[in-house]
Design a protein around this motif. Structure first.
Motif, PDB file in Angstrom:
ATOM      1  N   GLU A 152      20.435  30.789 -28.480  1.00  0.00           N
ATOM      2  CA  GLU A 152      20.890  29.833 -27.477  1.00  0.00           C
ATOM      3  C   GLU A 152      21.366  28.515 -28.096  1.00  0.00           C
ATOM      4  N   LEU A 153      21.176  28.363 -29.397  1.00  0.00           N
ATOM      5  CA  LEU A 153      21.699  27.186 -30.093  1.00  0.00           C
ATOM      6  C   LEU A 153      23.131  27.395 -30.572  1.00  0.00           C
ATOM      7  N   LEU A 154      23.562  28.648 -30.609  1.00  0.00           N
ATOM      8  CA  LEU A 154      24.833  28.971 -31.253  1.00  0.00           C
ATOM      9  C   LEU A 154      26.043  28.423 -30.503  1.00  0.00           C
ATOM     10  N   GLY A 155      25.995  28.413 -29.189  1.00  0.00           N
ATOM     11  CA  GLY A 155      27.127  27.893 -28.416  1.00  0.00           C
ATOM     12  C   GLY A 155      27.406  26.438 -28.749  1.00  0.00           C
ATOM     13  N   GLY A 156      26.349  25.630 -28.781  1.00  0.00           N
ATOM     14  CA  GLY A 156      26.508  24.222 -29.129  1.00  0.00           C
ATOM     15  C   GLY A 156      26.945  24.029 -30.563  1.00  0.00           C
ATOM     16  N   LEU A 157      26.379  24.838 -31.456  1.00  0.00           N
ATOM     17  CA  LEU A 157      26.735  24.765 -32.869  1.00  0.00           C
ATOM     18  C   LEU A 157      28.206  25.115 -33.080  1.00  0.00           C
ATOM     19  N   PHE A 158      28.644  26.207 -32.466  1.00  0.00           N
ATOM     20  CA  PHE A 158      30.041  26.624 -32.592  1.00  0.00           C
ATOM     21  C   PHE A 158      30.990  25.602 -31.968  1.00  0.00           C
ATOM     22  N   PHE A 159      30.600  25.036 -30.838  1.00  0.00           N
ATOM     23  CA  PHE A 159      31.434  24.027 -30.191  1.00  0.00           C
ATOM     24  C   PHE A 159      31.681  22.854 -31.129  1.00  0.00           C
ATOM     25  N   LEU A 160      30.611  22.345 -31.761  1.00  0.00           N
ATOM     26  CA  LEU A 160      30.758  21.196 -32.650  1.00  0.00           C
ATOM     27  C   LEU A 160      31.540  21.543 -33.905  1.00  0.00           C
ATOM     28  N   ALA A 161      31.420  22.788 -34.360  1.00  0.00           N
ATOM     29  CA  ALA A 161      32.082  23.196 -35.600  1.00  0.00           C
ATOM     30  C   ALA A 161      33.558  23.534 -35.408  1.00  0.00           C
ATOM     31  N   ASP A 162      33.951  23.853 -34.195  1.00  0.00           N
ATOM     32  CA  ASP A 162      35.295  24.349 -33.906  1.00  0.00           C
ATOM     33  C   ASP A 162      36.274  23.195 -33.691  1.00  0.00           C
ATOM     34  N   GLU A 163      37.188  23.025 -34.611  1.00  0.00           N
ATOM     35  CA  GLU A 163      38.143  21.912 -34.544  1.00  0.00           C
ATOM     36  C   GLU A 163      39.030  21.983 -33.312  1.00  0.00           C
ATOM     37  N   GLN A 164      39.328  23.173 -32.829  1.00  0.00           N
ATOM     38  CA  GLN A 164      40.176  23.307 -31.646  1.00  0.00           C
ATOM     39  C   GLN A 164      39.474  22.824 -30.392  1.00  0.00           C
ATOM     40  N   GLN A 165      38.148  22.949 -30.354  1.00  0.00           N
ATOM     41  CA  GLN A 165      37.411  22.579 -29.145  1.00  0.00           C
ATOM     42  C   GLN A 165      36.817  21.178 -29.203  1.00  0.00           C
ATOM     43  N   SER A 166      36.549  20.679 -30.395  1.00  0.00           N
ATOM     44  CA  SER A 166      35.802  19.413 -30.464  1.00  0.00           C
ATOM     45  C   SER A 166      36.400  18.428 -31.468  1.00  0.00           C
ATOM     46  N   SER A 167      37.712  18.432 -31.589  1.00  0.00           N
ATOM     47  CA  SER A 167      38.358  17.588 -32.598  1.00  0.00           C
ATOM     48  C   SER A 167      38.152  16.090 -32.353  1.00  0.00           C
ATOM     49  N   PHE A 168      37.796  15.703 -31.119  1.00  0.00           N
ATOM     50  CA  PHE A 168      37.579  14.290 -30.801  1.00  0.00           C
ATOM     51  C   PHE A 168      36.099  14.004 -30.539  1.00  0.00           C
ATOM     52  N   VAL A 169      35.241  14.954 -30.882  1.00  0.00           N
ATOM     53  CA  VAL A 169      33.787  14.783 -30.719  1.00  0.00           C
ATOM     54  C   VAL A 169      33.216  14.364 -32.064  1.00  0.00           C
ATOM     55  N   ALA A 204      25.628  34.229 -37.657  1.00  0.00           N
ATOM     56  CA  ALA A 204      26.602  33.998 -36.588  1.00  0.00           C
ATOM     57  C   ALA A 204      27.942  33.545 -37.150  1.00  0.00           C
ATOM     58  N   PHE A 205      27.926  32.632 -38.111  1.00  0.00           N
ATOM     59  CA  PHE A 205      29.177  32.180 -38.715  1.00  0.00           C
ATOM     60  C   PHE A 205      29.833  33.300 -39.521  1.00  0.00           C
ATOM     61  N   ALA A 206      29.027  34.080 -40.232  1.00  0.00           N
ATOM     62  CA  ALA A 206      29.572  35.172 -41.035  1.00  0.00           C
ATOM     63  C   ALA A 206      30.254  36.208 -40.148  1.00  0.00           C
ATOM     64  N   GLU A 207      29.658  36.502 -39.007  1.00  0.00           N
ATOM     65  CA  GLU A 207      30.242  37.476 -38.084  1.00  0.00           C
ATOM     66  C   GLU A 207      31.526  36.968 -37.450  1.00  0.00           C
ATOM     67  N   GLU A 208      31.718  35.636 -37.490  1.00  0.00           N
ATOM     68  CA  GLU A 208      32.955  35.048 -36.972  1.00  0.00           C
ATOM     69  C   GLU A 208      33.972  34.796 -38.089  1.00  0.00           C
ATOM     70  N   GLY A 209      33.771  35.464 -39.229  1.00  0.00           N
ATOM     71  CA  GLY A 209      34.776  35.438 -40.289  1.00  0.00           C
ATOM     72  C   GLY A 209      34.598  34.404 -41.376  1.00  0.00           C
ATOM     73  N   ALA A 210      33.535  33.582 -41.281  1.00  0.00           N
ATOM     74  CA  ALA A 210      33.325  32.558 -42.301  1.00  0.00           C
ATOM     75  C   ALA A 210      32.795  33.159 -43.594  1.00  0.00           C
ATOM     76  N   LYS A 211      33.063  32.462 -44.685  1.00  0.00           N
ATOM     77  CA  LYS A 211      32.437  32.771 -45.969  1.00  0.00           C
ATOM     78  C   LYS A 211      31.232  31.834 -46.086  1.00  0.00           C
TER      79      LYS A 211
END
Length: 277
Positions: free
Chosen positions: A243-260, A26-33
């Motif tokens: 179904e875990l990916l949405g939560g995982l991406f939310f926590l990993a994404d600085e734009q969405q969860s910078s104060f989490v 999932a991360f690789a498909e979103e451009g991560a190395k």
């Protein structure tokens, strides 16, 4: 618009397994190395190869999360191949039958061959606790050293429903995951001045190779434990890895969860919210 994790270096331990391989994909498909780490070299190399064949940037590494010197060498290889870590996912973990009882409740009339709490192997407890807890501590010590001061750097640990309320039969695993949740909060505070956030997801019940024998009998029929799980999961079904990916991406994404920071996020179909009544 670029991909969500374009050029971010994501290090995932336990990536030879089904669940963490799904995270890696999932991360690789979103451009991560993506650096896939696992003690099972064959599995992790195959998983990485499948991603590169799809045009993703991924590389597999044999790594033991309990061997700090080995992990330091792996970090140097990751740094040379992909760059320094931006996102660390501590996915290595699991249970062991040596730390699992046969009975849910102790009774005076148990069959003679029942494996009770009193029969559990000390080495089984040590194996499970070390794999889950120290297997989160040590990779964090190794990879977080390169993450300090990097924008968007964060650590995501894998906790469990066991961390909220222990499940029957698996005391070592329950205790270890509770420790992972506690460590997540500790690390969130400790690294808060460095720019590194630390959170965790707590998956509910998914069917995996590790727990399949507990959930289904030899004929593929649901066990009594499965019936209990589904009865106490308000959504009435097992979860899927995707179904875990949405939560995982939310926590990993600085734009969405910078104060989490310091959060243990249940993804459980309502299991942790239901009293059973």
């Amino acid at each position: 618009m670029g991909k969500r994790f374009e050029n971010k270096v994501v290090v995932i331990t336990g990536a030879g397994g089904v669940l963490c391989n799904a995270f890696a994909a999932a991360f690789a498909e979103e451009g991560a190395k993506v650096a896939l780490l696992d003690i099972n070299e064959e599995a992790v190399m195959q998983n990485a190869r499948m991603l590169t064949e799809k045009g993703c940037t991924a590389k597999g590494y044999k790594a033991d999360v309990l061997d700090q010197e080995s992990l330091k060498q792996t970090r140097e290889r990751v740094n040379a191949d992909l760059g320094t870590c931006d996102i660390l996912i501590n996915g290595a973990g699991g249970n062991n039958k040596r730390a699992t009882t046969d009975n849910e409740f102790h009774d005076f009339d148990l069959p003679e061959d029942t494996k009770t709490f009193f029969d559990l192997d000390k080495s089984g407890f040590e194996f499970v606790f070390n794999l889950n807890f120290l297997g989160t501590v040590i990779p964090t010590q190794v990879f977080a050293a390169d993450m300090m001061g990097k924008k968007g750097a964060n650590i995501i640990n894998i906790s469990s429903m066991n961390a909220f309320t222990p499940l029957t039969k698996i005391p070592a695993y329950s205790g270890a995951k509770a420790a992972v949740s506690n460590l997540t909060q500790w690390l969130a505070v400790y690294f808060s001045k460095t720019g590194i956030r630390c959170n965790a997801i707590a998956p509910g019940f998914l069917v995996s190779n590790q727990n399949r024998a507990l959930l289904f009998d030899a004929d593929g029929k649901p066990t009594a434990r499965t019936e209990k799980i589904l009865r106490n999961t308000p959504m009435g079904r097992f979860g899927e890895a995707d179904e875990l990916l949405g939560g995982l991406f939310f926590l990993a994404d600085e734009q969405q969860s910078s104060f989490v920071n310091g959060v243990i996020l249940p993804i459980d179909g309502g299991f942790s919210a239901y009293s059973g009544v």
